[in-house]
Design a protein around this motif. Structure first.
Motif, PDB file in Angstrom:
ATOM      1  N   GLN A 175      -0.940 -35.785  60.155  1.00 38.67           N
ATOM      2  CA  GLN A 175      -1.793 -36.365  61.201  1.00 38.67           C
ATOM      3  C   GLN A 175      -1.340 -37.779  61.550  1.00 38.67           C
ATOM      4  O   GLN A 175      -1.262 -38.147  62.728  1.00 38.67           O
ATOM      5  CB  GLN A 175      -3.248 -36.365  60.738  1.00 38.67           C
ATOM      6  N   PRO A 226       2.120 -27.098  60.706  1.00 41.38           N
ATOM      7  CA  PRO A 226       0.730 -27.153  61.148  1.00 41.38           C
ATOM      8  C   PRO A 226       0.282 -25.869  61.825  1.00 41.38           C
ATOM      9  O   PRO A 226       1.099 -25.021  62.202  1.00 41.38           O
ATOM     10  CB  PRO A 226       0.749 -28.306  62.155  1.00 41.38           C
ATOM     11  N   LEU A 284      -1.702 -32.902  54.865  1.00 42.43           N
ATOM     12  CA  LEU A 284      -2.334 -32.879  56.187  1.00 42.43           C
ATOM     13  C   LEU A 284      -2.514 -34.290  56.732  1.00 42.43           C
ATOM     14  O   LEU A 284      -2.221 -34.557  57.906  1.00 42.43           O
ATOM     15  CB  LEU A 284      -3.681 -32.164  56.110  1.00 42.43           C
ATOM     16  N   GLU A 297      -4.609 -27.637  64.540  1.00 45.03           N
ATOM     17  CA  GLU A 297      -4.315 -28.972  64.021  1.00 45.03           C
ATOM     18  C   GLU A 297      -3.530 -29.787  65.044  1.00 45.03           C
ATOM     19  O   GLU A 297      -3.811 -30.976  65.257  1.00 45.03           O
ATOM     20  CB  GLU A 297      -3.545 -28.855  62.700  1.00 45.03           C
TER      21      GLU A 297
END
Length: 363
Positions: free
Chosen positions: A191, A262, A187, A266
C-alpha cells in the motif's frame, strides 16, 4: 534487504539470462497489446503532439525492453494514417535500477533504429531512446513532461522487504503457515509503495497523459491463493537444502522476497485513497506456467519437464541476484534443479500466473 542495490534481472545473453528467459513476460505484454494500442491511439488522436514522450518503468533488458516501444510506434503509425497527419518524434526513456544490464539494450539500438527506418520510410521522425537508472519509487522526471507511462512485470516488486517482527519460518513469501503479522506487513508495504508510485507519477505526467501497468496479481481475495504457489515450491526447494545440510535453517527463516501479488480490490482501494488517478480499465488474464513459444499454437504438445525447466529458468532469471546475495552462489544450480522437479510435478495439476492490465488516467 537493500532492494535497490541487490535486485537485478540476470544480465547478458547466457543460458540463465533474463534475455533468454522472459517468455512469460513477453506473453503478458502481447496479451495486453490491444488495450495499450487503443489507449495510446485514443490519446494521440486528440492531442497530436510534435514529440511523444514515453517512459517504460522497470524495462529490464533483452527483447521485451523494446517490444512495448515497437507496439506503441506501430499504433501511432496506424493512427496517423487514419487522421492523415505526420508521425511525431519519439523520446523514450527506459528506466530500471542502476544494476540493470542497460548495455545489452544499447547494443541492439542501431539495428532497432535501422529496422524502423526500413519499415516506416521517410515519414518516420526521429526516435531517441535512452536509459534512465533509478528506482520508480523516487522522482525520475521533471514535472509534467511524460505523455505515456508504461510498466510491465515490475510493480509487484516492493521497495524493500517488509519490516517483519515475527518469523515467516520456512517461507520466502506468503503461505498457509505465514503468521497474520507477516501478511499485514506485506500488505502495508505494498500500500505504501504503490501509493508513493502513483503520487510521484502524477507530478511527472502531462495533462491528460495516460499510464498502463501490467503486473502480477491474484484473482482471489485470499492472500494465500494458488497464484503464489510457485514461490511455495521455491521455499520447499530451499528447505530440502536445509535437510541436506547445504544451507542453514536460520538462513531460510530470515529470507523473504520483496514481492506482493495484490487483488484487484486492493489495487482499486489504493488508487481511490491516493486520489491522483482514475482507473479507466482493469483487465485480468492468465498466463500458463506451461506456456509455449506461441501460446495460441494449437499444435503445441505439452511436456511438463520442458515447461518445468522453462518456469525454473524464468524464476531464476528474476530472483537469482537476491538468492545468491543471501545464500551464496554455490547452491544456486542445486536449488533450481530441485525447484524444476517440483514445478514439473505440479504442472500435472495446474499452474498459472495471473496478470493485471490497469489503464490509469490522471485527474
Amino acid at each position: 534487504m537493500e532492494v535497490q542495490q541487490g535486485l537485478h534481472m540476470n544480465g547478458g545473453n547466457g543460458e540463465t539470462s533474463y534475455t533468454n528467459n522472459s517468455k512469460f513476460q513477453e506473453l503478458g505484454i502481447t496479451k495486453a497489446k490491444p488495450l495499450v494500442n487503443r489507449i495510446i491511439s485514443d490519446w494521440y488522436s486528440t492531442n497530436l503532439p510534435r514529440c511523444l514522450r514515453i517512459a517504460d518503468l522497470g524495462s529490464s533488458s533483452g527483447p521485451n525492453a523494446l517490444l512495448v516501444i515497437t507496439q506503441i510506434i506501430e499504433a501511432i503509425d496506424e493512427t496517423c494514417n487514419q487522421v492523415n497527419c505526420n508521425m511525431p518524434e519519439f523520446q523514450v526513456f527506459l528506466n530500471d535500477l542502476p544494476s540493470n544490464d542497460f548495455n545489452t539494450i544499447f547494443k541492439t539500438l542501431p539495428a532497432f533504429y535501422e529496422q524502423l527506418k526500413k519499415e516506416k520510410g521517410e515519414k518516420f521522425g526521429p526516435c531517441s531512446i535512452s536509459g534512465l537508472p533509478g528506482s520508480f519509487y523516487e522522482r525520475l522526471f521533471p514535472s509534467t513532461t511524460i505523455d505515456f507511462f508504461h510498466s510491465s512485470n515490475s510493480l509487484h516488486w516492493l521497495s524493500q522487504v517488509p519490516p517483519i517482527v515475527e518469523s515467516n519460518k520456512g517461507n520466502v513469501y506468503l503461505a498457509k503457515m505465514t503468521p497474520p503479522s507477516v501478511l499485514k506487513a506485506y500488505l502495508v508495504q505494498f500500500q505504501k509503495d504503490f501509493s508513493l508510485f502513483l503520487s510521484l507519477r502524477s507530478k511527472e505526467i502531462t495533462s491528460g497523459g495516460r499510464m498502463v501497468i501490467i503486473m502480477l496479481g491474484r484473482r482471489s481475495e485470499d492472500p494465500f491463493g494458488k497464484e503464489g504457489y510457485v514461490l511455495e515450491l521455491l521455499s520447499k526447494s530451499l528447505n530440502d537444502l536445509v535437510s541436506e545440510g547445504l544451507i542453514e535453517e536460520a538462513k531460510v527463516d530470515s529470507f523473504n522476497l520483496p514481492i506482493y501479488m495484490p487483488s484487484s480490490k486492493e489495487i482499486e482501494g489504493i488508487v481511490c485513497v491516493e486520489g491522483s488517478f482514475y482507473i479507466d480499465q482493469l483487465e485480468i488474464f492468465d498466463v500458463n506456467w506451461g506456456a509455449s513459444d506461441d501460446d495460441d499454437n494449437k499444435e503445441f504438445v505439452f511436456d511438463r519437464f520442458i515447461s518445468g525447466q522453462r518456469v525454473a529458468k524464468c524464476i531464476r532469471a528474476v530472483s537469482e541476484s537476491l538468492l545468491a546475495s543471501h545464500f551464496g552462489d554455490a547452491i544456486i544450480d542445486t536449488l533450481f534443479s530441485r525447484f524444476m522437479e517440483y514445478v514439473s510435478e505440479h504442472l500435472l495439476k495446474e499452474g498459472k500466473f495471473v496478470n493485471f492490465v490497469i489503464s490509469l488516467r490522471g485527474k
